[in-house]
Design an enzyme around this catalytic site. Structure first.
Site, PDB file in Angstrom:
ATOM      1  N   TYR A   1     -14.838 -35.168  31.390  1.00  0.00           N
ATOM      2  CA  TYR A   1     -15.624 -36.389  31.512  1.00  0.00           C
ATOM      3  C   TYR A   1     -14.740 -37.447  32.157  1.00  0.00           C
ATOM      4  O   TYR A   1     -13.862 -38.018  31.518  1.00  0.00           O
ATOM      5  CB  TYR A   1     -16.089 -36.801  30.113  1.00  0.00           C
ATOM      6  CG  TYR A   1     -17.001 -38.006  30.027  1.00  0.00           C
ATOM      7  CD1 TYR A   1     -17.403 -38.720  31.138  1.00  0.00           C
ATOM      8  CD2 TYR A   1     -17.482 -38.424  28.781  1.00  0.00           C
ATOM      9  CE1 TYR A   1     -18.229 -39.815  31.045  1.00  0.00           C
ATOM     10  CE2 TYR A   1     -18.327 -39.518  28.665  1.00  0.00           C
ATOM     11  CZ  TYR A   1     -18.683 -40.217  29.803  1.00  0.00           C
ATOM     12  OH  TYR A   1     -19.511 -41.313  29.695  1.00  0.00           O
TER      13      TYR A   1
ATOM     14  N   LYS B   1     -18.098 -34.215  34.699  1.00  0.00           N
ATOM     15  CA  LYS B   1     -19.012 -35.354  34.673  1.00  0.00           C
ATOM     16  C   LYS B   1     -18.273 -36.511  35.315  1.00  0.00           C
ATOM     17  O   LYS B   1     -17.269 -37.004  34.798  1.00  0.00           O
ATOM     18  CB  LYS B   1     -19.440 -35.720  33.255  1.00  0.00           C
ATOM     19  CG  LYS B   1     -20.321 -36.974  33.235  1.00  0.00           C
ATOM     20  CD  LYS B   1     -20.645 -37.446  31.836  1.00  0.00           C
ATOM     21  CE  LYS B   1     -21.414 -38.775  31.892  1.00  0.00           C
ATOM     22  NZ  LYS B   1     -21.698 -39.318  30.546  1.00  0.00           N
TER      23      LYS B   1
END
Length: 294
Positions: free
Chosen positions: A117, A147
């Protein structure tokens, strides 16, 4: 976060299976205790069974031990994957140190797909995602994707360009720039506004998939008009929850300190803006649905 639509459940695009991520930014995962995070994860996996194709649990933490424990728990309850942000107090100073941290977390759940992330605005970690991905699967065999929650489209584009031979998921996290990311090769998206702008985003995706780029651009501009408006008012997790409550009618509850509850003035202004953009149609106080943009 998940949206009401099957096609758009936190992650969106025809090229990948829909899924939802929890215990992330909008869910205030890092403001919860470990026991609370475990309970939230359990609820998502249980309630999402036969409704959500995949449930990915965010297990990032400042403590490596806690992150490992959350990863192990995610595997035990039947999650479909785990995601991790970089530790952001005592920070990794280069790519190798960051990968070492991520590797230890991934090893705690060796059967689960692992996602990084990337959100430098909140973590303060300036290591470019393109650099991080170079050779990462050699160190973390379960690595499945990224992400990308940053506005640096050069970095994002090079993540895609330099990894075309790998089946990575490139999940974009800046909702107001999603169309640009799709053009550059994003395979999905994770975002908070899809909880209340999901219908509009799905329409943009459908137009993009049929190569009707002019229509897709109009939908993106429509979404941007609203996001631009709330950003000028002061927009964050607290305000996102207020909008979710307004649109869905489901109370999201107050945020935790140090965040402050959105003001009544903010909610009233947002309601008026949604109606002016034809995003809301009121046939009664309990009937608040997203409608097409004019």
């Amino acid at each position: 976060m998940a949206s009401p639509k099957k096609k758009l459940q936190g992650l969106v695009a025809a090229a990948i299976t829909p899924m939802t991520e929890n215990n992330g930014t909008t869910g205030e995962g890092l403001s919860l205790s470990i026991s609370e995070r475990r309970r939230v994860a359990e609820e998502w996996v249980t309630k999402g069974r036969n409704k959500l194709d995949q449930v990915v649990i965010h297990v990032g933490a400042l403590s490596l031990k806690e992150s490992q424990e959350l990863a192990q728990h995610a595997a035990e309850i039947g999650a479909d994957g785990i995601a991790v942000i970089a530790p952001f107090f005592l920070k990794p100073w280069n790519k190798d140190v960051l990968i070492s941290f991520l590797k230890e977390v991934a090893a705690a759940a060796p059967a689960l797909p692992f996602y990084y992330y990337h959100i430098p605005a909140l973590t303060g970690i300036k290591i470019r995602a393109e650099e991080l991905l170079d050779g990462i699967q050699d160190k973390i065999p379960t690595f499945q994707g990224l992400k990308f929650s940053d506005t640096d489209l050069l970095d994002f584009g090079q993540c895609v360009d330099q990894n075309r031979q790998r089946q990575f998921a490139f999940l974009f996290g800046v909702d107001e720039q999603l169309l640009s990311a799709l053009v550059m090769g994003a395979t999905g998206a994770v975002g908070s506004t899809y909880n209340y702008l999901g219908k509009k985003t799905n329409q943009m995706l459908e137009a993009f998939e049929r190569k009707d780029f002019s229509v897709a651009l109009n939908y993106q501009f429509c979404i941007q008009r609203f996001i631009n408006f709330v950003v000028k008012l002061g927009f964050g997790v607290s305000q996102t929850k207020a909008i979710m409550t307004l649109v869905s009618g489901i109370p999201m509850g107050p945020p935790r300190l140090p965040l402050q509850k959105a003001s009544r003035e903010f909610t009233d202004n947002v309601e008026a803006k949604l109606k002016s953009l034809d995003f809301l149609s009121f046939t009664g106080l309990k009937d608040r649905n997203l409608e097409a943009c004019g």
